[in-house]
Design a protein around this motif. Structure first.
Motif, PDB file in Angstrom:
ATOM      1  N   GLU A 281     -42.619  36.932  14.983  1.00 25.00           N
ATOM      2  CA  GLU A 281     -43.749  36.916  14.052  1.00 25.00           C
ATOM      3  C   GLU A 281     -43.494  35.989  12.863  1.00 25.00           C
ATOM      4  O   GLU A 281     -43.767  36.338  11.722  1.00 25.00           O
ATOM      5  CB  GLU A 281     -44.041  38.337  13.562  1.00 25.00           C
ATOM      6  CG  GLU A 281     -44.340  39.317  14.668  1.00 25.00           C
ATOM      7  CD  GLU A 281     -44.391  40.763  14.202  1.00 25.00           C
ATOM      8  OE1 GLU A 281     -44.253  41.023  12.987  1.00 25.00           O
ATOM      9  OE2 GLU A 281     -44.539  41.639  15.073  1.00 25.00           O
ATOM     10  N   ARG A 282     -42.934  34.818  13.160  1.00 28.10           N
ATOM     11  CA  ARG A 282     -42.643  33.789  12.153  1.00 28.10           C
ATOM     12  C   ARG A 282     -41.547  34.212  11.175  1.00 28.10           C
ATOM     13  O   ARG A 282     -41.457  33.689  10.056  1.00 28.10           O
ATOM     14  CB  ARG A 282     -43.902  33.362  11.392  1.00 28.10           C
ATOM     15  CG  ARG A 282     -45.053  32.916  12.278  1.00 28.10           C
ATOM     16  CD  ARG A 282     -44.765  31.759  13.190  1.00 28.10           C
ATOM     17  NE  ARG A 282     -44.425  30.540  12.475  1.00 28.10           N
ATOM     18  CZ  ARG A 282     -43.748  29.522  12.997  1.00 28.10           C
ATOM     19  NH1 ARG A 282     -43.333  29.576  14.224  1.00 28.10           N
ATOM     20  NH2 ARG A 282     -43.474  28.463  12.282  1.00 28.10           N
ATOM     21  N   THR A 283     -40.685  35.144  11.575  1.00 29.81           N
ATOM     22  CA  THR A 283     -39.524  35.491  10.760  1.00 29.81           C
ATOM     23  C   THR A 283     -38.681  34.231  10.556  1.00 29.81           C
ATOM     24  O   THR A 283     -38.415  33.497  11.500  1.00 29.81           O
ATOM     25  CB  THR A 283     -38.682  36.588  11.452  1.00 29.81           C
ATOM     26  OG1 THR A 283     -39.489  37.751  11.625  1.00 29.81           O
ATOM     27  CG2 THR A 283     -37.450  36.939  10.640  1.00 29.81           C
TER      28      THR A 283
ATOM     29  N   ASP B 289     -30.739  40.637  -0.795  1.00 33.86           N
ATOM     30  CA  ASP B 289     -30.267  41.899  -0.223  1.00 33.86           C
ATOM     31  C   ASP B 289     -29.817  41.570   1.201  1.00 33.86           C
ATOM     32  O   ASP B 289     -30.647  41.270   2.056  1.00 33.86           O
ATOM     33  CB  ASP B 289     -31.406  42.922  -0.228  1.00 33.86           C
ATOM     34  CG  ASP B 289     -31.028  44.239   0.413  1.00 33.86           C
ATOM     35  OD1 ASP B 289     -29.831  44.486   0.657  1.00 33.86           O
ATOM     36  OD2 ASP B 289     -31.947  45.043   0.685  1.00 33.86           O
ATOM     37  N   VAL B 290     -28.497  41.585   1.440  1.00 31.41           N
ATOM     38  CA  VAL B 290     -27.942  41.108   2.699  1.00 31.41           C
ATOM     39  C   VAL B 290     -27.337  42.246   3.510  1.00 31.41           C
ATOM     40  O   VAL B 290     -26.517  43.010   2.992  1.00 31.41           O
ATOM     41  CB  VAL B 290     -26.857  40.034   2.456  1.00 31.41           C
ATOM     42  CG1 VAL B 290     -26.288  39.526   3.769  1.00 31.41           C
ATOM     43  CG2 VAL B 290     -27.414  38.881   1.628  1.00 31.41           C
ATOM     44  N   ASP B 291     -27.756  42.342   4.759  1.00 31.67           N
ATOM     45  CA  ASP B 291     -27.094  43.219   5.722  1.00 31.67           C
ATOM     46  C   ASP B 291     -26.213  42.327   6.585  1.00 31.67           C
ATOM     47  O   ASP B 291     -26.706  41.395   7.230  1.00 31.67           O
ATOM     48  CB  ASP B 291     -28.105  43.948   6.606  1.00 31.67           C
ATOM     49  CG  ASP B 291     -28.832  45.055   5.872  1.00 31.67           C
ATOM     50  OD1 ASP B 291     -28.374  45.467   4.778  1.00 31.67           O
ATOM     51  OD2 ASP B 291     -29.869  45.514   6.381  1.00 31.67           O
ATOM     52  N   LEU B 292     -24.912  42.590   6.593  1.00 35.83           N
ATOM     53  CA  LEU B 292     -23.952  41.830   7.382  1.00 35.83           C
ATOM     54  C   LEU B 292     -23.463  42.724   8.510  1.00 35.83           C
ATOM     55  O   LEU B 292     -22.965  43.819   8.256  1.00 35.83           O
ATOM     56  CB  LEU B 292     -22.776  41.398   6.492  1.00 35.83           C
ATOM     57  CG  LEU B 292     -21.632  40.649   7.169  1.00 35.83           C
ATOM     58  CD1 LEU B 292     -22.101  39.300   7.693  1.00 35.83           C
ATOM     59  CD2 LEU B 292     -20.472  40.470   6.180  1.00 35.83           C
TER      60      LEU B 292
ATOM     61  N   LEU C  21     -35.276  42.646  14.220  1.00 36.60           N
ATOM     62  CA  LEU C  21     -35.202  41.455  13.370  1.00 36.60           C
ATOM     63  C   LEU C  21     -36.423  41.280  12.476  1.00 36.60           C
ATOM     64  O   LEU C  21     -36.312  40.748  11.375  1.00 36.60           O
ATOM     65  CB  LEU C  21     -34.996  40.193  14.215  1.00 36.60           C
ATOM     66  CG  LEU C  21     -33.701  40.112  15.017  1.00 36.60           C
ATOM     67  CD1 LEU C  21     -33.604  38.769  15.723  1.00 36.60           C
ATOM     68  CD2 LEU C  21     -32.478  40.364  14.159  1.00 36.60           C
ATOM     69  N   THR C  22     -37.564  41.727  12.924  1.00 37.01           N
ATOM     70  CA  THR C  22     -38.780  41.554  12.115  1.00 37.01           C
ATOM     71  C   THR C  22     -38.794  42.480  10.890  1.00 37.01           C
ATOM     72  O   THR C  22     -39.679  42.365  10.056  1.00 37.01           O
ATOM     73  CB  THR C  22     -40.048  41.782  12.960  1.00 37.01           C
ATOM     74  OG1 THR C  22     -39.987  43.075  13.557  1.00 37.01           O
ATOM     75  CG2 THR C  22     -40.181  40.710  14.032  1.00 37.01           C
ATOM     76  N   ASP C  23     -37.807  43.358  10.764  1.00 36.20           N
ATOM     77  CA  ASP C  23     -37.678  44.186   9.559  1.00 36.20           C
ATOM     78  C   ASP C  23     -37.123  43.371   8.389  1.00 36.20           C
ATOM     79  O   ASP C  23     -37.072  43.866   7.265  1.00 36.20           O
ATOM     80  CB  ASP C  23     -36.745  45.369   9.814  1.00 36.20           C
ATOM     81  CG  ASP C  23     -37.311  46.353  10.826  1.00 36.20           C
ATOM     82  OD1 ASP C  23     -38.532  46.323  11.073  1.00 36.20           O
ATOM     83  OD2 ASP C  23     -36.520  47.143  11.381  1.00 36.20           O
TER      84      ASP C  23
ATOM     85  N   LEU D  83     -30.770  39.431   7.113  1.00 40.36           N
ATOM     86  CA  LEU D  83     -29.772  39.908   8.075  1.00 40.36           C
ATOM     87  C   LEU D  83     -28.885  38.735   8.437  1.00 40.36           C
ATOM     88  O   LEU D  83     -29.371  37.675   8.820  1.00 40.36           O
ATOM     89  CB  LEU D  83     -30.435  40.447   9.339  1.00 40.36           C
ATOM     90  CG  LEU D  83     -29.457  40.759  10.487  1.00 40.36           C
ATOM     91  CD1 LEU D  83     -28.530  41.911  10.119  1.00 40.36           C
ATOM     92  CD2 LEU D  83     -30.220  41.075  11.767  1.00 40.36           C
ATOM     93  N   LEU D  84     -27.585  38.921   8.296  1.00 40.59           N
ATOM     94  CA  LEU D  84     -26.615  37.933   8.750  1.00 40.59           C
ATOM     95  C   LEU D  84     -25.805  38.614   9.849  1.00 40.59           C
ATOM     96  O   LEU D  84     -25.053  39.551   9.590  1.00 40.59           O
ATOM     97  CB  LEU D  84     -25.721  37.496   7.603  1.00 40.59           C
ATOM     98  CG  LEU D  84     -24.980  36.168   7.754  1.00 40.59           C
ATOM     99  CD1 LEU D  84     -24.354  35.765   6.434  1.00 40.59           C
ATOM    100  CD2 LEU D  84     -23.996  36.130   8.856  1.00 40.59           C
ATOM    101  N   THR D  85     -26.013  38.178  11.076  1.00 42.30           N
ATOM    102  CA  THR D  85     -25.318  38.774  12.210  1.00 42.30           C
ATOM    103  C   THR D  85     -24.415  37.723  12.835  1.00 42.30           C
ATOM    104  O   THR D  85     -24.785  36.561  12.940  1.00 42.30           O
ATOM    105  CB  THR D  85     -26.315  39.366  13.233  1.00 42.30           C
ATOM    106  OG1 THR D  85     -25.576  40.017  14.270  1.00 42.30           O
ATOM    107  CG2 THR D  85     -27.243  38.327  13.816  1.00 42.30           C
ATOM    108  N   TYR D  86     -23.209  38.140  13.213  1.00 38.96           N
ATOM    109  CA  TYR D  86     -22.222  37.165  13.665  1.00 38.96           C
ATOM    110  C   TYR D  86     -21.356  37.731  14.783  1.00 38.96           C
ATOM    111  O   TYR D  86     -21.289  38.944  14.989  1.00 38.96           O
ATOM    112  CB  TYR D  86     -21.328  36.728  12.502  1.00 38.96           C
ATOM    113  CG  TYR D  86     -20.368  37.815  12.068  1.00 38.96           C
ATOM    114  CD1 TYR D  86     -19.070  37.857  12.577  1.00 38.96           C
ATOM    115  CD2 TYR D  86     -20.757  38.809  11.184  1.00 38.96           C
ATOM    116  CE1 TYR D  86     -18.195  38.870  12.211  1.00 38.96           C
ATOM    117  CE2 TYR D  86     -19.902  39.819  10.811  1.00 38.96           C
ATOM    118  CZ  TYR D  86     -18.605  39.844  11.329  1.00 38.96           C
ATOM    119  OH  TYR D  86     -17.752  40.844  10.967  1.00 38.96           O
TER     120      TYR D  86
END
Length: 146
Positions: free
Chosen positions: A80-82, A31-34, A45-47, A4-7
């Protein structure tokens, strides 16, 4: 490798950097989710195998208003250590250059995340050296997932 790239971006600089980094990570097989930070659920986020947060610094060294809910929710999330990394464009003209990057880094560490790259602060518009540092951050994130 789900990333996940969140901005958040006020001037378009961080959006440009986020798109560049997302394309780079995809070229490397991720595999990027922007998505914009205002649309990001901190509890999801832990997904992801890794999370990259990108933010500008607002006014007197503050987290931007549109990122505030996400930032505050992080305090209640166990990552969880993501694996994570943080970057952002700011201005060295300001005494609080890149402070939001520092705040997000501290909050993600406090939320039990695993920081896999030094944070990257970019002075205003990125140049080729900055893009190299962005690619290096991306490489460190990917290496941590192997």
């Amino acid at each position: 490798m789900k990333v996940l790239l969140t901005y958040t971006s006020m001037t378009g600089r961080n959006e440009k950097i986020a798109n560049y980094l997302a394309d780079y990570l995809k070229e490397k097989g991720a595999d990027v989710d922007l998505e914009e930070i205002i649309d990001t659920d901190a509890f999801g986020l832990t997904d992801y195998d890794a999370v990259i947060v990108e933010s500008y610094t607002y006014h007197d060294g503050e987290v931007p208003d549109e990122a505030q809910d996400f930032y505050e929710d992080l305090a209640d999330v166990d990552l969880e250590r993501t694996k994570f990394a943080v970057l952002g464009s700011s201005s060295k003209k300001h005494i609080h250059f890149g402070r939001a990057v520092d705040y997000f880094t501290m909050q993600l560490n406090s939320s039990n995340g695993e920081q896999v790259s030094d944070s990257v602060k970019i002075d205003q518009d990125p140049d080729e050296d900055d893009f190299k540092r962005v690619r290096d951050l991306g490489d460190r994130v990917l290496k941590s997932l192997k």
